[in-house]
Scaffold this active site. Sequence first.
Site, PDB file in Angstrom:
ATOM      1  CG  HIS A 145      -0.396   0.339   2.506  1.00 25.58           C
ATOM      2  ND1 HIS A 145       0.031  -0.618   3.410  1.00 25.58           N
ATOM      3  CD2 HIS A 145      -0.154   1.531   3.110  1.00 25.58           C
ATOM      4  CE1 HIS A 145       0.475  -0.038   4.491  1.00 25.58           C
ATOM      5  NE2 HIS A 145       0.386   1.272   4.341  1.00 25.58           N
ATOM      6  CG  ASP A 175       0.147  -4.011   2.928  1.00 25.88           C
ATOM      7  OD1 ASP A 175       0.178  -3.425   1.829  1.00 25.88           O
ATOM      8  OD2 ASP A 175       0.195  -3.420   4.019  1.00 25.88           O
ATOM      9  CB  SER A 254       3.215   1.545   6.246  1.00 21.91           C
ATOM     10  OG  SER A 254       2.041   1.661   6.997  1.00 21.91           O
ATOM     11  N   GLY A 313     -11.381 -21.189  -9.223  1.00 22.04           N
ATOM     12  CA  GLY A 313     -12.221 -20.838 -10.362  1.00 22.04           C
ATOM     13  C   GLY A 313     -13.691 -20.719 -10.003  1.00 22.04           C
ATOM     14  CB  ILE A 314     -15.715 -20.934  -7.250  1.00 21.75           C
ATOM     15  CG1 ILE A 314     -14.850 -20.605  -6.011  1.00 21.75           C
ATOM     16  CG2 ILE A 314     -15.551 -22.385  -7.665  1.00 21.75           C
ATOM     17  CD1 ILE A 314     -15.227 -21.383  -4.761  1.00 21.75           C
ATOM     18  CG  MET A 316     -16.346 -17.379  -2.615  1.00 23.68           C
ATOM     19  SD  MET A 316     -15.035 -18.462  -2.018  1.00 23.68           S
ATOM     20  CE  MET A 316     -13.608 -17.368  -2.165  1.00 23.68           C
TER      21      MET A 316
END
Length: 424
Positions: A145, A175, A254, A313-314, A316
């Site tokens: 970020h 991150d 960070s 490959g779904i 949900m």
Amino acid sequence: MNRIKQAFKDRLWLGVIIVGLFAGLIGGGIALGINNLVQHHEEVTSTRVPAGSNKSGGTKVNKNKADLNGEASQAYKSVQGAVVSVINKQKVQQSSGTLGIFGYGSSNGSNNDSSSDNKLETASEGSGVIYKKSGNSAYVVTNNHVVKGSNALQVILSNGKKVNADLVGADSATDLAVLKINAANVKTVASFGNSNSIVPGQDVLAIGSPMGSEYANTVTKGIISAKDRTLKAGTDGTLTSVIQTDAAINSGNSGGPLINMAGQVIGINSMKLASDTQGSSVEGIGFAIPSNEVVTIINQLIKNGKITRPSLGISMVDLSNVTSDQQQSVLKLPTSVSKGVVIMDVNSGSVADTAGLKKYDVITKLGDTQVTDAGSLKAALYKYKVGQSAKVTYYRDGQQHTATLHLTKSADTTSTDDSQQDNN
């Protein structure tokens, strides 16, 4: 006669007693008065500014008796030279022309002469740490970020020298990001310690640039508050294990290192984890990505420029977002099943399709990990590598089933979807 003598004696003694008491009271009053006068004099004397010369009012600096080479100081000195500030520069639209009533325009009222230039300006600042030097190149680990959305990157070394940086690769799920800079001015390189060996209560230091490079190389001290907190990281809400510390970590810290008292990096600080988790500013709660996870990710970024993880490959949704009526009428789940993820779509030819999974199947377990939501499913899935196999437990029409997932498909997780319906 005896009675008269006795009465006379009693009166005599009574008189003596009365005189004694009277004398005592008078004496006590005089003593009290004298005591008050003395006390008043002492108070006046002690509070009155003395007269005379002020030449004797000087003082001097004494020898510092504190240990200037304590464990924390030595740890900081050993890694301080490897800590850098990271500058994220982005393009800013600038218009030229005369500022008129309705905005920018030429002085003759025509818009034909107006133009715009893209100028790079500092969008944000963060921290980083140099962990490797190879030939003419040095490598910096920071947070994803910190560098996200950049059109150019710069690094300010510990000696204040500013150098350009290239983005080698970034991973939003953890991150983390890796930058490459010229190694000509790099004198110190940090090393990683084993984050599996840390314990709560252990002293640690956080180093970075809180509130920007103006406060570069700020060090704060704290302890390990917990070594294995589970938080949602990245834009896709993937669950990840992080280190909790009470060392002060502020905006700008960070990407900086969390080090032990031997000067080893045991984590990479992330202010984003703290802000996303708490929803507001808090005191004494900071988070760092464990060094063992960091090393795994940055080595892959150096090798491939991105992180490749298995994909089912779904699409949900969390079972918790489905109403109780729909859980019974549509999914036909037993009442004992309250957590999991519901498959809403299966891509043709995907890993899930090959394993026989279908729309409205409810996944409750992957391998040995219980699946409670999309984040926990991804966390369990990302423990596997492309090419491995995993056992999945799911419910269909109220019945429990198992299948083997052959994880032959991969997905680039550097870009993620924030929509309610997760993809994987």
